[in-house]
Design a protein around this motif. Structure first.
Motif, PDB file in Angstrom:
ATOM      1  N   LEU A 109     -15.382 -14.362   0.400  1.00 58.25           N
ATOM      2  CA  LEU A 109     -14.340 -13.597   1.074  1.00 58.25           C
ATOM      3  C   LEU A 109     -15.008 -12.448   1.830  1.00 58.25           C
ATOM      4  N   PRO A 110     -14.376 -11.950   2.896  1.00 50.55           N
ATOM      5  CA  PRO A 110     -15.016 -10.883   3.683  1.00 50.55           C
ATOM      6  C   PRO A 110     -15.418  -9.670   2.850  1.00 50.55           C
ATOM      7  N   GLU A 111     -14.557  -9.282   1.917  1.00 51.06           N
ATOM      8  CA  GLU A 111     -14.833  -8.078   1.139  1.00 51.06           C
ATOM      9  C   GLU A 111     -15.944  -8.274   0.115  1.00 51.06           C
ATOM     10  N   ASP A 112     -16.383  -9.513  -0.094  1.00 51.09           N
ATOM     11  CA  ASP A 112     -17.429  -9.771  -1.077  1.00 51.09           C
ATOM     12  C   ASP A 112     -18.825  -9.836  -0.462  1.00 51.09           C
ATOM     13  N   VAL A 113     -18.926  -9.664   0.851  1.00 50.90           N
ATOM     14  CA  VAL A 113     -20.234  -9.619   1.499  1.00 50.90           C
ATOM     15  C   VAL A 113     -20.761  -8.190   1.407  1.00 50.90           C
ATOM     16  N   PRO A 114     -21.907  -7.969   0.779  1.00 54.05           N
ATOM     17  CA  PRO A 114     -22.423  -6.600   0.644  1.00 54.05           C
ATOM     18  C   PRO A 114     -22.537  -5.901   1.998  1.00 54.05           C
ATOM     19  N   ALA A 115     -22.204  -4.628   2.020  1.00 50.78           N
ATOM     20  CA  ALA A 115     -22.144  -3.875   3.275  1.00 50.78           C
ATOM     21  C   ALA A 115     -23.511  -3.726   3.935  1.00 50.78           C
ATOM     22  N   ASP A 116     -24.588  -3.873   3.159  1.00 49.04           N
ATOM     23  CA  ASP A 116     -25.918  -3.676   3.742  1.00 49.04           C
ATOM     24  C   ASP A 116     -26.531  -4.971   4.268  1.00 49.04           C
TER      25      ASP A 116
END
Length: 213
Positions: A115-122
């Motif tokens: 899901l989009p929110e599960d991709v680490p921000a870095d």
């Protein structure tokens, strides 16, 4: 499908699993699809145009399929670049389950369906390949691109396929104005009513302009 759309997070329609035969990365494959996802019965025309008109994927690093559906772009990249990590990102949980199922059936261990929110921000990407969900509406589509396109690595490219009649040319203009300076957008191919757009993220110092014949 009732009120379900391919961008529904948790489709309520029957799963109705099915097997289709497609050719990806030069291989003829049997893959699983289901109801409640985008183009469950075939490789859709837009994705076919994109796959036929984009360059080889980088051999390593993080690669992104934005709006993966059941996974044709993801699987193509994972097969072509076994040492890369391919992120399949979608809001449709059924689609992500299909990506995982298909990757497992092919013995691919370099796919991360998220899901989009599960991709680490870095995490940044050496390429983005996408048949973006145009029918979510202009505002949602623009928000989607504004979130992910800046996460390209320097001197890296996003490749998007958009149907001409669904606003490919206006989207190209929007990308050009929204991400300027620092990015450049080109139309690299037109086929079967679709445009293939290349979005280049320049580096520091900027990359030289790319001449298009």
């Amino acid at each position: 499908m009732g009120s379900d759309h391919y961008f529904t997070a948790a489709p309520a329609s029957p799963e109705n699993l099915r097997t289709i035969r497609v050719t990806l990365a030069g291989r003829e494959l049997e893959l699983t699809t289901a109801g409640g996802v985008f183009s469950p019965d075939r490789l859709d025309a837009g994705t076919s145009v994109l796959l036929a008109n984009m360059p080889p994927v980088p051999p390593g690093g993080n690669l992104l399929d934005l709006g993966s559906g059941w996974g044709p772009i993801t699987l193509s990249m994972a097969l072509a670049a076994p040492h890369a990590k391919v992120w399949a990102v979608d809001v449709n949980e059924r689609a992500l389950d299909l990506v995982r199922r298909n990757a497992a059936s092919l013995g691919l261990t370099n796919v991360n369906a998220s899901l989009p929110e599960d991709v680490p921000a870095d995490v940044t990407f050496r390429t983005i390949r996408s048949n973006p969900p145009i029918r979510v509406g202009k505002n949602v589509l623009h928000d989607l691109l504004e979130k992910w396109v800046p996460r390209l690595d320097e001197r890296s490219d996003a490749w998007l396929v958009v149907q001409r009649n669904l606003g490919a040319d206006s989207l190209q203009r929007w990308i050009g104005s929204t991400f300027h300076p620092g990015f450049t957008v080109y139309r690299t191919a037109t086929s079967k009513g679709y445009r293939v757009l290349k979005v280049r993220k320049h580096g520091t110092p900027p990359t030289e302009p790319i001449a298009i014949a």
